[in-house]
Design a protein around this motif. Structure first.
Motif, PDB file in Angstrom:
ATOM      1  N   LEU A  55       0.820  -1.314  -0.027  1.00  0.00           N
ATOM      2  CA  LEU A  55       0.087   0.009  -0.165  1.00  0.00           C
ATOM      3  C   LEU A  55       0.889   1.416   0.006  1.00  0.00           C
ATOM      4  CD1 LEU A  55      -2.869   1.009   0.039  1.00  0.00           C
ATOM      5  CD2 LEU A  55      -2.679   1.112   2.512  1.00  0.00           C
ATOM      6  N   SER A  56       2.027   1.304   0.846  1.00  0.00           N
ATOM      7  CA  SER A  56       2.766   2.627   0.908  1.00  0.00           C
ATOM      8  C   SER A  56       3.509   2.489  -0.423  1.00  0.00           C
ATOM      9  CB  SER A  56       3.964   2.013   1.898  1.00  0.00           C
ATOM     10  OG  SER A  56       5.031   3.197   1.742  1.00  0.00           O
ATOM     11  N   ASN A  57       3.985   1.552  -1.133  1.00  0.00           N
ATOM     12  CA  ASN A  57       4.597   1.791  -2.383  1.00  0.00           C
ATOM     13  C   ASN A  57       3.533   2.194  -3.494  1.00  0.00           C
ATOM     14  OD1 ASN A  57       6.965   0.514  -1.202  1.00  0.00           O
ATOM     15  ND2 ASN A  57       6.490  -1.505  -2.026  1.00  0.00           N
ATOM     16  N   LEU A  58       2.380   1.677  -3.611  1.00  0.00           N
ATOM     17  CA  LEU A  58       1.469   1.854  -4.570  1.00  0.00           C
ATOM     18  C   LEU A  58       1.046   3.478  -4.241  1.00  0.00           C
ATOM     19  CD1 LEU A  58      -1.075  -0.996  -4.423  1.00  0.00           C
ATOM     20  CD2 LEU A  58       0.276  -0.341  -6.242  1.00  0.00           C
ATOM     21  N   LEU A  59       0.930   3.906  -3.186  1.00  0.00           N
ATOM     22  CA  LEU A  59       0.465   5.421  -2.993  1.00  0.00           C
ATOM     23  C   LEU A  59       1.689   6.314  -3.341  1.00  0.00           C
ATOM     24  CD1 LEU A  59      -1.385   5.056   0.418  1.00  0.00           C
ATOM     25  CD2 LEU A  59      -2.203   5.780  -1.841  1.00  0.00           C
ATOM     26  N   GLU A  60       2.895   5.956  -3.248  1.00  0.00           N
ATOM     27  CA  GLU A  60       4.025   6.680  -3.690  1.00  0.00           C
ATOM     28  C   GLU A  60       4.087   6.793  -5.061  1.00  0.00           C
ATOM     29  OE1 GLU A  60       9.008   6.898  -2.970  1.00  0.00           O
ATOM     30  OE2 GLU A  60       7.728   5.384  -1.785  1.00  0.00           O
ATOM     31  N   ALA A  61       3.636   5.757  -5.743  1.00  0.00           N
ATOM     32  CA  ALA A  61       3.843   5.479  -7.367  1.00  0.00           C
ATOM     33  C   ALA A  61       2.640   6.222  -7.987  1.00  0.00           C
ATOM     34  CB  ALA A  61       4.274   4.433  -7.537  1.00  0.00           C
ATOM     35  N   HIS A  62       1.392   6.263  -7.686  1.00  0.00           N
ATOM     36  CA  HIS A  62       0.446   6.251  -8.547  1.00  0.00           C
ATOM     37  C   HIS A  62      -0.624   7.517  -7.555  1.00  0.00           C
ATOM     38  CE1 HIS A  62       1.105   2.718 -10.768  1.00  0.00           C
ATOM     39  NE2 HIS A  62       1.493   2.215  -9.411  1.00  0.00           N
ATOM     40  N   ASP A  63      -0.609   8.490  -8.634  1.00  0.00           N
ATOM     41  CA  ASP A  63      -1.474   9.843  -8.253  1.00  0.00           C
ATOM     42  C   ASP A  63      -2.860   9.583  -8.181  1.00  0.00           C
ATOM     43  OD1 ASP A  63       1.018  11.339  -7.601  1.00  0.00           O
ATOM     44  OD2 ASP A  63       0.855  12.239  -9.464  1.00  0.00           O
ATOM     45  N   ASN A  64      -3.424   8.612  -9.133  1.00  0.00           N
ATOM     46  CA  ASN A  64      -4.810   8.398  -9.319  1.00  0.00           C
ATOM     47  C   ASN A  64      -5.301   7.452  -7.895  1.00  0.00           C
ATOM     48  OD1 ASN A  64      -2.994   6.066 -10.276  1.00  0.00           O
ATOM     49  ND2 ASN A  64      -4.867   5.099 -11.191  1.00  0.00           N
ATOM     50  N   THR A 105     -22.261  12.858  -2.110  1.00  0.00           N
ATOM     51  CA  THR A 105     -21.887  14.027  -1.378  1.00  0.00           C
ATOM     52  C   THR A 105     -21.752  13.632   0.029  1.00  0.00           C
ATOM     53  OG1 THR A 105     -23.372  15.394  -2.830  1.00  0.00           O
ATOM     54  CG2 THR A 105     -22.816  16.038  -0.580  1.00  0.00           C
ATOM     55  N   SER A 106     -22.417  12.591   0.705  1.00  0.00           N
ATOM     56  CA  SER A 106     -22.068  12.260   1.883  1.00  0.00           C
ATOM     57  C   SER A 106     -20.680  11.589   2.119  1.00  0.00           C
ATOM     58  CB  SER A 106     -23.056  11.306   2.605  1.00  0.00           C
ATOM     59  OG  SER A 106     -22.896  10.865   3.682  1.00  0.00           O
ATOM     60  N   PHE A 107     -20.242  10.634   0.972  1.00  0.00           N
ATOM     61  CA  PHE A 107     -19.158  10.072   1.275  1.00  0.00           C
ATOM     62  C   PHE A 107     -17.897  11.310   0.938  1.00  0.00           C
ATOM     63  CE2 PHE A 107     -15.302   8.595  -0.983  1.00  0.00           C
ATOM     64  CZ  PHE A 107     -15.106   7.339  -0.266  1.00  0.00           C
ATOM     65  N   LEU A 108     -18.121  12.447   0.001  1.00  0.00           N
ATOM     66  CA  LEU A 108     -16.966  13.072  -0.053  1.00  0.00           C
ATOM     67  C   LEU A 108     -16.840  14.038   1.085  1.00  0.00           C
ATOM     68  CD1 LEU A 108     -17.699  14.009  -3.723  1.00  0.00           C
ATOM     69  CD2 LEU A 108     -15.858  12.401  -2.784  1.00  0.00           C
ATOM     70  N   GLN A 109     -17.671  14.293   2.029  1.00  0.00           N
ATOM     71  CA  GLN A 109     -17.575  15.279   3.177  1.00  0.00           C
ATOM     72  C   GLN A 109     -16.810  14.526   4.066  1.00  0.00           C
ATOM     73  OE1 GLN A 109     -21.844  15.545   4.325  1.00  0.00           O
ATOM     74  NE2 GLN A 109     -22.073  17.505   2.985  1.00  0.00           N
ATOM     75  N   SER A 110     -16.984  13.148   4.491  1.00  0.00           N
ATOM     76  CA  SER A 110     -15.972  12.772   5.169  1.00  0.00           C
ATOM     77  C   SER A 110     -14.815  12.305   4.379  1.00  0.00           C
ATOM     78  CB  SER A 110     -16.712  11.051   5.333  1.00  0.00           C
ATOM     79  OG  SER A 110     -17.903  11.041   6.158  1.00  0.00           O
ATOM     80  N   PHE A 111     -14.670  12.106   3.332  1.00  0.00           N
ATOM     81  CA  PHE A 111     -13.347  12.037   2.666  1.00  0.00           C
ATOM     82  C   PHE A 111     -12.540  13.229   2.888  1.00  0.00           C
ATOM     83  CE2 PHE A 111     -10.717  11.668  -1.244  1.00  0.00           C
ATOM     84  CZ  PHE A 111     -10.198  10.331  -1.322  1.00  0.00           C
ATOM     85  N   ASP A 112     -13.105  14.351   2.770  1.00  0.00           N
ATOM     86  CA  ASP A 112     -12.244  15.536   2.709  1.00  0.00           C
ATOM     87  C   ASP A 112     -11.894  15.867   4.275  1.00  0.00           C
ATOM     88  OD1 ASP A 112     -12.454  15.936  -0.068  1.00  0.00           O
ATOM     89  OD2 ASP A 112     -14.537  17.162   0.033  1.00  0.00           O
ATOM     90  N   TYR A 113     -12.473  15.327   4.970  1.00  0.00           N
ATOM     91  CA  TYR A 113     -12.334  15.643   6.519  1.00  0.00           C
ATOM     92  C   TYR A 113     -11.291  14.639   6.782  1.00  0.00           C
ATOM     93  CZ  TYR A 113     -12.685  15.349  11.512  1.00  0.00           C
ATOM     94  OH  TYR A 113     -12.346  15.184  12.831  1.00  0.00           O
ATOM     95  N   ALA A 114     -11.117  13.464   6.278  1.00  0.00           N
ATOM     96  CA  ALA A 114     -10.087  12.408   6.811  1.00  0.00           C
ATOM     97  C   ALA A 114      -8.663  12.781   6.376  1.00  0.00           C
ATOM     98  CB  ALA A 114     -10.313  11.094   6.013  1.00  0.00           C
ATOM     99  N   GLU A 115      -7.689  12.262   7.181  1.00  0.00           N
ATOM    100  CA  GLU A 115      -6.306  12.438   6.589  1.00  0.00           C
ATOM    101  C   GLU A 115      -5.950  11.679   5.504  1.00  0.00           C
ATOM    102  OE1 GLU A 115      -3.844  13.245  10.667  1.00  0.00           O
ATOM    103  OE2 GLU A 115      -4.995  11.219  10.907  1.00  0.00           O
ATOM    104  N   GLY A 125       1.407  10.608   5.736  1.00  0.00           N
ATOM    105  CA  GLY A 125       1.111   8.895   5.291  1.00  0.00           C
ATOM    106  C   GLY A 125       1.843   8.002   5.847  1.00  0.00           C
ATOM    107  N   GLU A 126       3.325   8.109   5.919  1.00  0.00           N
ATOM    108  CA  GLU A 126       4.198   7.178   6.330  1.00  0.00           C
ATOM    109  C   GLU A 126       4.049   6.960   8.079  1.00  0.00           C
ATOM    110  OE1 GLU A 126       6.266   4.928   5.474  1.00  0.00           O
ATOM    111  OE2 GLU A 126       5.342   5.110   3.501  1.00  0.00           O
ATOM    112  N   GLU A 127       3.543   8.142   8.595  1.00  0.00           N
ATOM    113  CA  GLU A 127       3.394   7.934  10.159  1.00  0.00           C
ATOM    114  C   GLU A 127       2.048   7.108  10.165  1.00  0.00           C
ATOM    115  OE1 GLU A 127       2.862  11.647  11.814  1.00  0.00           O
ATOM    116  OE2 GLU A 127       4.785  12.565  11.160  1.00  0.00           O
ATOM    117  N   ILE A 128       1.055   7.327   9.180  1.00  0.00           N
ATOM    118  CA  ILE A 128      -0.005   6.470   9.507  1.00  0.00           C
ATOM    119  C   ILE A 128       0.027   5.134   9.427  1.00  0.00           C
ATOM    120  CG2 ILE A 128      -2.474   6.272   8.855  1.00  0.00           C
ATOM    121  CD1 ILE A 128      -2.456   9.326   8.075  1.00  0.00           C
TER     122      ILE A 128
END
Length: 322
Positions: free
Chosen positions: A225-234, A288-298, A305-308
């Motif tokens: 998961l760490s590697n994927l997030l580092e390599a893929h902006d999508n 809309t409900s999903f994106l509200q929570s999504f925008d609030y999350a870290e 991200g590495e700390e998480i």
């Protein structure tokens, strides 16, 4: 304390059954006035449980229990139960459970509101329940045609190894995610997740059948998961320690959404199926409900991200590196 309570105590204390058995061994030694050094604890554990325990594993678990505050080091290399710490943890756990019950009531009411809107709409949407096999087929179809997927997740499937995904019935779904979101860039993935390492470990254990191998496989998934997030902006993963609200999978096609899945889970939080709802109005409201929570999350990217992810590794090691 009756047998049923004893079976529930590890879950209430957020301990493995083995860790709780070690606590009980210390308790009974303390109660009888016996020494509570590692040798005595090991002998009592074997006698009470009938199971073997390597001395090195015992020391690992004792360190975990000391770090959790449930045991304190005494003189002559002895360990003692900290009853105040146990009582304090159970009290805080009670507050969490009360909060979860309130959240359950809120989500149940939210679900009733959604379904009531379905009933009252002039143009009735399609609504039906699907079991696990049909759900996975539908998720494969959605991932094959969507431009982006919005999904709550206990742990993102995209980071699973092919062998693990196949072992739990998600092999074809993972293949499509990789074809379109990892090896290609035609699919965006937005995950809202609590990074539940217990959920991840249980998947690995169900596939591998060995706790040591399941622990190592879980570490591989976190690293992937760490590697994927580092390599893929999508790929965009957001972390909420307390994942609340409805459990959903929403496929976007361009800017439009017309349907979504309300996911259902069993007592182990494994997927069992979903309620499928096809309605542009309700799907847009759910997005809309999903994106509200999504925008609030870290956001799980960069140094934060590495700390998480490192915190997730520590939670995994504390509970399952035995």
């Amino acid at each position: 304390m009756d047998d049923l309570t004893l079976k529930r105590m590890p879950r209430w204390l957020d301990l493995t059954p083995q860790q709780f058995s070690i606590l009980l061994s210390v308790y009974f030694l303390q109660l009888s006035g016996s020494r509570t050094n590692p040798k005595s604890i090991l002998e009592r554990y074997v006698s009470d449980s009938g199971r073997r325990l390597q001395q090195s594993n015992l020391f690992t678990q004792l360190r975990v229990l000391v770090d959790r505050g449930f045991l304190v080091r005494g003189g002559d290399a002895c360990y003692l139960l900290d009853f105040d710490a146990l009582e304090s943890f159970l009290s805080s756990r009670r507050l969490v459970l009360v909060g979860e019950l309130e959240e359950f009531d809120r989500v149940s009411s939210q679900l009733r509101d959604f379904l009531r809107r379905v009933v009252l709409q002039e143009q009735r949407p399609r609504v039906f329940f699907m079991g696990y096999g049909e759900l996975m087929d539908s998720l494969v179809d959605s991932a094959s045609t969507a431009s982006c997927i919005l999904s709550t997740s206990l742990f993102p499937t995209v980071a699973y190894t092919p062998q693990l995904a196949s072992g739990i019935g998600r092999g074809e779904y993972l293949r499509v995610l990789w074809d379109r979101a990892v090896e290609g860039s035609g699919l965006g993935l937005r995950y809202l997740t609590c990074l539940d390492v217990d959920f991840l470990f249980n998947h690995c254990f169900r596939y591998l059948g060995d706790p040591g191998r399941a622990f190592r496989e879980s570490l591989v998934v976190i690293e992937e998961l760490s590697n994927l997030l580092e390599a893929h902006d999508n790929l965009d993963v957001r972390f909420l320690s307390d994942l609340q609200g409805l459990d959903v999978f929403i496929p976007e096609r361009g800017e439009a959404v017309r349907d979504f899945f309300l996911l259902s889970r069993d007592e182990h939080r494994d997927l069992t199926g979903a309620i499928f709802i096809s309605s542009q109005d309700i799907a847009a409201s759910m997005r809309t409900s999903f994106l509200q929570s999504f925008d609030y999350a870290e956001r799980v990217r960069g140094s934060k991200g590495e700390e998480i992810l490192e915190a997730a590794r520590r939670r995994l090691e504390e509970k399952y590196n035995v």
